[in-house]
Each structure stands twice: as C-alpha cells, then as structure tokens.
Design a protein around this motif. Structure first.
Motif, mmCIF file in Angstrom:
data_model
loop_
_atom_site.group_PDB
_atom_site.id
_atom_site.type_symbol
_atom_site.label_atom_id
_atom_site.label_comp_id
_atom_site.label_asym_id
_atom_site.label_seq_id
_atom_site.Cartn_x
_atom_site.Cartn_y
_atom_site.Cartn_z
ATOM 1 N N THR A 86 0.828 -1.205 0.000
ATOM 2 C CA THR A 86 0.000 0.000 0.000
ATOM 3 C C THR A 86 0.866 1.259 0.000
ATOM 4 N N LYS A 137 1.765 2.698 -4.010
ATOM 5 C CA LYS A 137 0.866 3.418 -4.911
ATOM 6 C C LYS A 137 1.364 4.831 -5.194
ATOM 7 N N VAL A 152 3.038 -9.239 -4.458
ATOM 8 C CA VAL A 152 1.994 -8.407 -3.869
ATOM 9 C C VAL A 152 1.997 -8.688 -2.373
ATOM 10 N N TYR A 155 -1.532 -8.501 0.822
ATOM 11 C CA TYR A 155 -2.586 -8.193 -0.150
ATOM 12 C C TYR A 155 -3.867 -7.713 0.530
ATOM 13 N N HIS A 158 -4.491 -3.929 0.586
ATOM 14 C CA HIS A 158 -4.603 -3.162 -0.651
ATOM 15 C C HIS A 158 -6.053 -2.714 -0.864
ATOM 16 N N ASP A 161 -6.754 -2.893 -6.901
ATOM 17 C CA ASP A 161 -5.769 -3.619 -7.703
ATOM 18 C C ASP A 161 -5.096 -2.707 -8.721
ATOM 19 N N LYS A 164 -1.276 -3.182 -9.042
ATOM 20 C CA LYS A 164 -1.045 -4.557 -9.489
ATOM 21 C C LYS A 164 -1.374 -4.713 -10.968
#
Length: 298
Positions: A86, A137, A152, A155, A158, A161, A164
């Motif tokens: 994140t 991000k 990832v 997960y 998050h 997506d 990703k």
C-alpha cells in the motif's frame, strides 16, 4: 529449493549466520510453483500464486529470497522484480530483507561473487542486468516497466488492484512471468484480497478452472473453535519449524483479558476474515438471531 540453503544465510533472530533451510510446507509450495512446466513450451505453468498464512510464519524472509531467485536463476535477461504494498515504506521491509542477504556481516559472500549489488533503492544482478525495486501506490516509477516477477505483499491491506494491474499489464513481453500474492486475513471482507480468495476457493471447489493458478491457504476449517489451541497449527504452518508459539499463546492471553483484541488475534494469527476491527456483537451471534419478518411480531 536448494537456492535458499546454498546462497542465503539468516540475518535476523536466533538463526543469524546459519543457512536458510526451508520448512517442508515452504518446499512444497515452491516445488509446485516451479516444478510444473508446459510440455509444449518448456515454460513454467504457474503464473499466479495465492499464499495465505498467519503472522510470524516466515513470509517476509522467504519472499525476499524468492525475489533474489527470480532476479538471477531464472536466466531472464533484464529481469525486473517488483515488491508492491500500500505504501513504498511497507514494500521496502521485504526489500531490506533481500538487501541484508547480500550486505549483512553474516551474509553468504557467494551472492556478491555471483554479481549481486545494492544501492539506495535497487538491488542489481549484473550478469543479467536485472533489478529489484520496492513500490507503493505513491511511487513515481510505474510506467515504462516490464515486470518478470511481481510480489503483492500483505494483499489484504490493498484498497484496489490499480498498481497490481499496471504492473501485470507490463508482463506481456515476458515468457514466464509470475505474480505472487502473500497475505494474512484482514478486516475488509469486500476488498480485492477477499474477492481474489473467493475466486481461488471456487477453483479449489471445481466451480471454475485455472491451471495457471497455485493456491496455498493455511486456514482453520469451517466450524473450528478458534480458542482451541490444537486448531491454531492449521493457520500457522511454521508451528514445528521455528514459530514463536510462546508469543502466540501470550497474545491469546491478552486477547481473552481484553476482548476488543479478538478481531486482531483472529485475523493476524488464525487467518480468519473479520468484518470489522471493532466488534460489539460477534457475527455468529448476530446471525443466529436473524429471523424471517412476520406480521405478528410487530
């Protein structure tokens, strides 16, 4: 599997300086991911992995080693390995583990001899001009990439997506790319991780089919009493191979004494999805009280 004890030494905890011997469950997962190949192309069959296990079960140390493997022994020219979370600071935790395998005073010197080197935010493998980077991000470097391996991390945290998908779309030029989702359970039962897990369960149940997906979920079984310690091993596969069981039991004692900690214990240590971090009435009791609406009840 031999890559780990041959080239990686532990750099943290009581095992510092000793070769990284994978636990049986780790060997089993890696063997399945890398052992299956397409009979026609000779390329790896598995392209996506979903690996869910409780906190303290060796996720970060293993994934850092896997990143180094994907950067070097895949023999992929200019391989690009990305760890995403994140925030970049979170993804850098795993990246620093990989860095320490190379630069720690107890590190195996073979890694440097083979051509690994480190700068402030990249790890390079010079023979293949490959690179490993942590991304979040908010990271600036997202376009113009060509990912070979995408990790990832956590997960469940998050929110989307988006990152990703950007990186997976960059894998089109690679012959055998791999996306590896590693996580514990979390609180967002409508989030992208839980939705992905539901898809995985539909594959395991035979409802859907995906021969390029490998699923390893360490969970309590439905109906298990989460307070029975004999059930805890199901979510903690490192139980007999170095897991700090005393810390887990101490955490349980704190949870019983302070019930507001129950959701955190269930998600992080027992891999149970919980719909909110703050529970007043547990869902199972609320659900038991749900009755069809009848006119005479008003």
């Amino acid at each position: 599997i031999n890559f780990f004890p041959t080239l990686l030494n532990h750099t943290k905890g009581s095992m510092v300086g000793k070769p990284f011997e994978l636990a049986p469950f780790q060997q089993f997962t890696i063997f399945n991911v890398f052992g299956w190949v397409n009979s026609k192309t000779g390329k790896r069959r598995i392209r996506r992995v979903y690996d869910k296990r409780g906190r303290g079960n060796g996720k970060t140390a293993e994934m850092a080693g896997l990143c180094l493997l994907m950067q070097s022994f895949e023999n992929e020219s200019q391989s690009e390995v990305y760890i995403i979370a994140t925030k970049e600071a979170q993804s850098k935790i795993c990246w620093k583990f990989a860095k320490n395998y190379i630069v720690h005073q107890q590190a195996n010197p073979l890694l440097k001899q083979l051509g690994f080197r480190v700068n402030q935010r990249e790890i390079f493998f010079d023979p293949l001009t490959s690179v490993m980077e942590p991304l979040g991000k908010e990271s600036k470097t997202q376009d113009g990439l060509s990912a070979h391996f995408l990790l990832v991390d956590e997960y469940h945290a998050h929110a989307s997506d988006e990152l990703k998908e950007v990186l997976e779309s960059s894998m089109l030029k690679r012959d055998q790319p791999l996306t590896y989702h590693i996580t514990t359970a979390g609180f967002n039962v409508f989030g992208v991780c839980k939705l992905y897990e539901d898809m995985c369960l539909s594959v395991l149940d035979g409802v859907n089919k995906d021969d390029n997906l490998f699923i390893m979920i360490h969970d309590l079984d439905e109906g298990d009493d989460w307070q029975l310690q004999e059930n805890w091993e199901k979510a903690n596969p490192l139980w007999h191979y170095g897991l700090n069981i005393k810390e887990l039991k101490d955490s349980y004692k704190d949870t019983i004494n302070q019930p507001s900690k129950i959701p955190n214990f269930q998600t992080k240590h027992l891999n149970m999805w919980v719909d909110t971090p703050d529970v007043w009435i547990e869902s199972k009791y609320w659900d038991q009280g749900m009755q069809p609406r009848k006119k005479e009840n008003f």
